[in-house]
Design a protein around this motif. Structure first.
Motif, PDB file in Angstrom:
ATOM      1  N   VAL A 129      -5.459  12.072   7.431  1.00 18.88           N
ATOM      2  CA  VAL A 129      -5.690  10.900   6.583  1.00 18.88           C
ATOM      3  C   VAL A 129      -4.360  10.303   6.132  1.00 18.88           C
ATOM      4  CG1 VAL A 129      -6.628  10.128   4.358  1.00 18.88           C
ATOM      5  CG2 VAL A 129      -7.981  11.634   5.829  1.00 18.88           C
ATOM      6  N   VAL A 177      -3.135   6.523   7.097  1.00 16.03           N
ATOM      7  CA  VAL A 177      -2.744   5.527   6.089  1.00 16.03           C
ATOM      8  C   VAL A 177      -1.346   5.004   6.398  1.00 16.03           C
ATOM      9  CG1 VAL A 177      -2.149   5.212   3.652  1.00 16.03           C
ATOM     10  CG2 VAL A 177      -4.248   6.423   4.281  1.00 16.03           C
ATOM     11  N   GLN A 181      -0.696   1.084   7.257  1.00 17.93           N
ATOM     12  CA  GLN A 181       0.171   0.323   6.361  1.00 17.93           C
ATOM     13  C   GLN A 181       1.207  -0.491   7.128  1.00 17.93           C
ATOM     14  OE1 GLN A 181       1.970   2.441   3.128  1.00 17.93           O
ATOM     15  NE2 GLN A 181       0.056   2.742   2.043  1.00 17.93           N
ATOM     16  N   LEU A 192      -2.698  -2.425   3.955  1.00 23.00           N
ATOM     17  CA  LEU A 192      -3.504  -1.397   3.296  1.00 23.00           C
ATOM     18  C   LEU A 192      -2.668  -0.612   2.297  1.00 23.00           C
ATOM     19  CD1 LEU A 192      -6.334   0.234   3.520  1.00 23.00           C
ATOM     20  CD2 LEU A 192      -4.976   1.847   4.843  1.00 23.00           C
ATOM     21  N   GLY A 241      -4.479   2.110   0.651  1.00 23.48           N
ATOM     22  CA  GLY A 241      -5.079   3.369   1.074  1.00 23.48           C
ATOM     23  C   GLY A 241      -5.598   4.263  -0.020  1.00 23.48           C
ATOM     24  N   LEU A 285      -9.453   4.588   0.345  1.00 23.48           N
ATOM     25  CA  LEU A 285      -9.751   5.274   1.605  1.00 23.48           C
ATOM     26  C   LEU A 285      -9.491   6.766   1.493  1.00 23.48           C
ATOM     27  CD1 LEU A 285     -10.477   5.168   4.618  1.00 23.48           C
ATOM     28  CD2 LEU A 285      -8.073   4.677   5.084  1.00 23.48           C
ATOM     29  N   ALA A 286      -8.339   7.140   0.973  1.00 23.46           N
ATOM     30  CA  ALA A 286      -8.002   8.560   0.855  1.00 23.46           C
ATOM     31  C   ALA A 286      -8.912   9.267  -0.140  1.00 23.46           C
ATOM     32  CB  ALA A 286      -6.534   8.711   0.435  1.00 23.46           C
ATOM     33  N   LEU A 340      -1.048  10.218  -0.257  1.00 28.23           N
ATOM     34  CA  LEU A 340      -0.304   8.973  -0.423  1.00 28.23           C
ATOM     35  C   LEU A 340       1.119   9.234  -0.890  1.00 28.23           C
ATOM     36  CD1 LEU A 340      -3.036   6.674  -1.965  1.00 28.23           C
ATOM     37  CD2 LEU A 340      -2.063   6.551   0.310  1.00 28.23           C
ATOM     38  N   GLU A 344      -8.118  -4.928   2.368  1.00 32.29           N
ATOM     39  CA  GLU A 344      -8.179  -3.497   2.046  1.00 32.29           C
ATOM     40  C   GLU A 344      -9.617  -3.008   2.084  1.00 32.29           C
ATOM     41  OE1 GLU A 344      -6.396   0.127   0.003  1.00 32.29           O
ATOM     42  OE2 GLU A 344      -5.367  -1.706   0.562  1.00 32.29           O
ATOM     43  N   THR A 366     -11.116  -0.226   4.693  1.00 29.53           N
ATOM     44  CA  THR A 366     -11.667   0.994   4.095  1.00 29.53           C
ATOM     45  C   THR A 366     -13.122   1.187   4.494  1.00 29.53           C
ATOM     46  OG1 THR A 366     -10.168   0.818   2.196  1.00 29.53           O
ATOM     47  CG2 THR A 366     -12.140   2.170   1.918  1.00 29.53           C
ATOM     48  N   THR A 388     -13.482   2.169   8.219  1.00 27.61           N
ATOM     49  CA  THR A 388     -13.059   3.545   8.496  1.00 27.61           C
ATOM     50  C   THR A 388     -14.051   4.553   7.933  1.00 27.61           C
ATOM     51  OG1 THR A 388     -10.749   2.803   8.379  1.00 27.61           O
ATOM     52  CG2 THR A 388     -11.156   5.177   8.270  1.00 27.61           C
ATOM     53  N   THR A 434      -4.656   6.703  15.120  1.00 36.09           N
ATOM     54  CA  THR A 434      -3.418   6.623  14.341  1.00 36.09           C
ATOM     55  C   THR A 434      -2.242   6.246  15.216  1.00 36.09           C
ATOM     56  OG1 THR A 434      -4.217   8.252  12.735  1.00 36.09           O
ATOM     57  CG2 THR A 434      -1.840   7.962  12.898  1.00 36.09           C
TER      58      THR A 434
END
Length: 409
Positions: free
Chosen positions: A54, A58, A62, A76, A78, A81-82, A95, A198, A202, A205, A294
């Motif tokens: 994750v 992110v 980004q 993003l 994140g 999302l995280a 993050l 964003e 999010t 995903t 990713t």
């Protein structure tokens, strides 16, 4: 919204650094609980790599600045999302690793402003989004669609929340004289537009993971329904018709999903063979798919990202805040500005830099979370080992004190 060096004075930078350090320390303890809970669902050895992925994802996303109009772009953050995928405490750690890698390897976000960036992107967005998310799922129906709807709203609101906090910090320790009311209005306006992007990223995903493995989504735990099997007597050839009362099938809930024979026996008689069910993707396949996405984002799609200034850069340039920006201490590093200085081809330079950054973030994030989960597991193992010994000693003491001599019986 990566704040560079020079925007905030030393006292505020030190204060946000202390807030960031405290948040990371608290999150280390909280992440142990979240990872331990995830291990109960799909194995202890898989939780940290998934959470580390994750962080890498992110980082990669980004890099994909998207246009929001008027020569401005966004990317993003994140936080939502995280928090939704791996939990709020683990999300803060993920993050924080991303921001640390960006500052040290790519000169993105100031060194003295690292605490500010962790506070804004790693703490404010996570706390704000998760608070909104939990409030929404409590009132919405308990189903997967509610998770994605709550994810959209919480991600959307998290971005202007961080923009508002930045403006508050600038009011306390900004290095330039600016009209704070106008700055706040501009920051909220542009970052609300960025928040829409964003929210879309999010939601897409989270929805993708929910579709293949909802048990891997931290915020969706408890929403899965147990398997329902319908059982009833089976007519035997030559035995005559089945009584009408016995043909009424009963519904039995069970926690097991399959048996070796393909049929299950219920309390009311032999069960009908259940309809073939799609086997959920393994966690390893989900991890591999996430890693591929990713690397694709970091190594290929990032080349097509918008080159327009992001929301903070645009507002800072418009109101004179950027005049106080200081050069990054690692501006001359080999990967500065997300490129490899020794490679002339811009596409290849940016792609390799993105892959290196995603891989480094994956390794660092996984390492931090492995340490956190192992410390939790070690404490749990030590406690479990101590409990039987204590119980055994108490049992022996009780037996000794309660023993009666035969002569006194």
């Amino acid at each position: 919204m990566h704040v560079p060096d020079g925007f905030l004075n030393a006292p505020v930078s030190v204060a946000t650094g202390a807030v960031a350090a405290a948040a990371v320390a608290v999150s280390l303890r909280g992440a142990r609980r979240e990872l331990a809970g995830a291990a109960a669902h799909h194995g202890a050895e898989r939780t940290a790599p998934l959470a580390g992925l994750v962080a890498a994802f992110v980082f990669a996303v980004q890099m994909l600045n998207f246009p929001v109009g008027a020569g401005t772009s966004g990317h993003l953050m994140g936080g939502a999302l995280a928090a939704i995928l791996v939990g709020p405490y683990t999300g803060v750690l993920a993050l924080s690793v991303v921001l640390l890698m960006q500052a040290l390897l790519f000169a993105d976000g100031g060194l003295t402003a690292l605490g500010t960036n962790i506070t804004l992107i790693g703490v404010v967005t996570v706390v704000a989004s998760y608070a909104v998310f939990r409030a929404l799922v409590r009132v919405l129906p308990r189903r997967r669609g509610s998770v994605t709807a709550a994810a959209f709203v919480s991600a959307l609101l998290s971005v202007p929340a961080a923009a508002a906090v930045f403006t508050g910090l600038y009011a306390l320790g900004g290095t330039a004289e600016v009209p704070l009311g106008k700055v706040l209005t501009a920051m909220l306006g542009v970052h609300t537009l960025i928040g829409v992007g964003e929210a879309l990223i999010t939601t897409a995903t989270v929805g993708a993971v929910l579709a293949v493995r909802p048990d891997l989504v931290y915020a969706a735990r408890g929403l899965a329904r147990p398997l329902v099997l319908r059982s009833g007597p089976v007519a035997t050839p030559g035995a005559g018709p089945v009584p009408q009362a016995a043909t009424t099938s009963t519904t039995t809930s069970t926690t097991t999903s399959t048996t070796t024979s393909g049929t299950t026996s219920g309390t009311d008689g032999p069960a009908e063979a259940p309809a073939p069910a799609t086997r959920p993707a393994s966690a390893r396949k989900v991890w591999a798919g996430g890693l591929a996405a990713t690397l694709l984002c970091a190594g290929v799609v990032s080349f097509y990202a918008s080159g327009a200034p992001d929301g903070l850069e645009r507002v800072a340039g418009e109101y004179g805040i950027s005049t106080e920006e200081e050069e990054h201490g690692l501006a001359g590093s080999p990967l500065a500005d997300y490129g490899i200085a020794s490679i002339a081809d811009e596409r290849l330079s940016g792609g390799l830099a993105g892959v290196i950054g995603a891989g480094t973030t994956l390794a660092a994030g996984t390492g931090v979370l492995v340490v956190a989960s192992r410390r939790r597991n070690a404490r749990a193992t030590a406690g479990a080992a101590a409990a039987p010994a204590a119980d055994g000693g108490a049992g022996r003491a009780e037996s000794d004190t309660g023993r009666t001599p035969a002569g006194n019986a």
